[in-house]
Design a protein around this motif. Structure first.
Motif, PDB file in Angstrom:
ATOM      1  N   GLN A 106       0.836  -1.193   0.000  1.00 58.14           N
ATOM      2  CA  GLN A 106       0.000   0.000   0.000  1.00 58.14           C
ATOM      3  C   GLN A 106       0.873   1.246   0.000  1.00 58.14           C
ATOM      4  O   GLN A 106       1.833   1.354   0.760  1.00 58.14           O
ATOM      5  CB  GLN A 106      -0.922   0.018   1.208  1.00 58.14           C
ATOM      6  N   ASN A 107       0.511   2.202  -0.860  1.00 59.37           N
ATOM      7  CA  ASN A 107       1.197   3.481  -0.926  1.00 59.37           C
ATOM      8  C   ASN A 107       0.720   4.324   0.253  1.00 59.37           C
ATOM      9  O   ASN A 107      -0.468   4.613   0.364  1.00 59.37           O
ATOM     10  CB  ASN A 107       0.877   4.166  -2.254  1.00 59.37           C
ATOM     11  N   ILE A 114       1.011   7.413   0.823  1.00 60.15           N
ATOM     12  CA  ILE A 114       0.589   8.763   0.457  1.00 60.15           C
ATOM     13  C   ILE A 114      -0.855   8.798  -0.026  1.00 60.15           C
ATOM     14  O   ILE A 114      -1.661   9.605   0.441  1.00 60.15           O
ATOM     15  CB  ILE A 114       1.532   9.352  -0.621  1.00 60.15           C
ATOM     16  N   ASN A 115      -1.205   7.902  -0.959  1.00 61.55           N
ATOM     17  CA  ASN A 115      -2.559   7.958  -1.517  1.00 61.55           C
ATOM     18  C   ASN A 115      -3.406   6.725  -1.224  1.00 61.55           C
ATOM     19  O   ASN A 115      -4.548   6.658  -1.629  1.00 61.55           O
ATOM     20  CB  ASN A 115      -2.511   8.218  -3.025  1.00 61.55           C
ATOM     21  N   GLY A 116      -2.850   5.724  -0.575  1.00 63.92           N
ATOM     22  CA  GLY A 116      -3.639   4.559  -0.162  1.00 63.92           C
ATOM     23  C   GLY A 116      -3.854   3.499  -1.220  1.00 63.92           C
ATOM     24  O   GLY A 116      -4.492   2.490  -0.958  1.00 63.92           O
ATOM     25  N   THR A 117      -3.344   3.726  -2.428  1.00 64.12           N
ATOM     26  CA  THR A 117      -3.501   2.716  -3.477  1.00 64.12           C
ATOM     27  C   THR A 117      -2.547   1.558  -3.225  1.00 64.12           C
ATOM     28  O   THR A 117      -1.535   1.688  -2.542  1.00 64.12           O
ATOM     29  CB  THR A 117      -3.227   3.313  -4.871  1.00 64.12           C
ATOM     30  N   THR A 118      -2.891   0.407  -3.792  1.00 68.02           N
ATOM     31  CA  THR A 118      -2.016  -0.755  -3.655  1.00 68.02           C
ATOM     32  C   THR A 118      -1.427  -1.114  -5.017  1.00 68.02           C
ATOM     33  O   THR A 118      -2.037  -0.868  -6.056  1.00 68.02           O
ATOM     34  CB  THR A 118      -2.779  -1.973  -3.101  1.00 68.02           C
ATOM     35  N   LYS A 119      -0.234  -1.667  -4.967  1.00 70.22           N
ATOM     36  CA  LYS A 119       0.401  -2.149  -6.190  1.00 70.22           C
ATOM     37  C   LYS A 119       1.140  -3.440  -5.871  1.00 70.22           C
ATOM     38  O   LYS A 119       1.450  -3.731  -4.720  1.00 70.22           O
ATOM     39  CB  LYS A 119       1.346  -1.109  -6.779  1.00 70.22           C
TER      40      LYS A 119
END
Length: 112
Positions: A22-23, A25-30
């Motif tokens: 999870q990032n 900063i922005n909460g997105t996952t990769k």
């Protein structure tokens, strides 16, 4: 494959898996490659008859490498070679003493 020259094992390849990260900063996952182990490898080329017998594969997305026999290498793993992420598509094992395996790597779409 006993006749592979040991001095040709001049590159390092990492084998591992992928985990979701999870990032902050922005909460997105990769998806991120997580190395499990690293081994020495060398380029392996096919004869013309071997190339013709491979069906359903393309030379632009596949890479063949030779490694010392290692039972940890399976088709469930990913590989990172020269900064490019690959899926382990196949392992041609040789379980004899001082043997080598030929590992078929297929480039992962969208990565590298």
């Amino acid at each position: 494959m006993k006749n592979y020259n040991l001095s040709r094992l001049n590159e390092r390849v990492q084998f591992g898996t992928v985990k979701s990260v999870q990032n902050p900063i922005n909460g997105t996952t990769k998806q991120q490659f997580v190395p499990l182990f690293t081994v020495w490898c060398g380029e392996y080329t096919l004869t013309i008859s071997n190339t013709i017998s491979l069906t359903g594969t393309t030379a632009t997305t596949n890479q063949l490498i030779a490694v010392r026999h290692d039972e940890r290498i399976t088709t469930a793993l990913l590989a990172l070679l020269d900064g490019v992420e690959y899926k382990v598509a196949g392992v041609s094992s040789d379980g004899e003493l001082n043997a080598y395996d030929v590992v078929t790597l297929t480039k992962v779409n969208g990565h590298g």
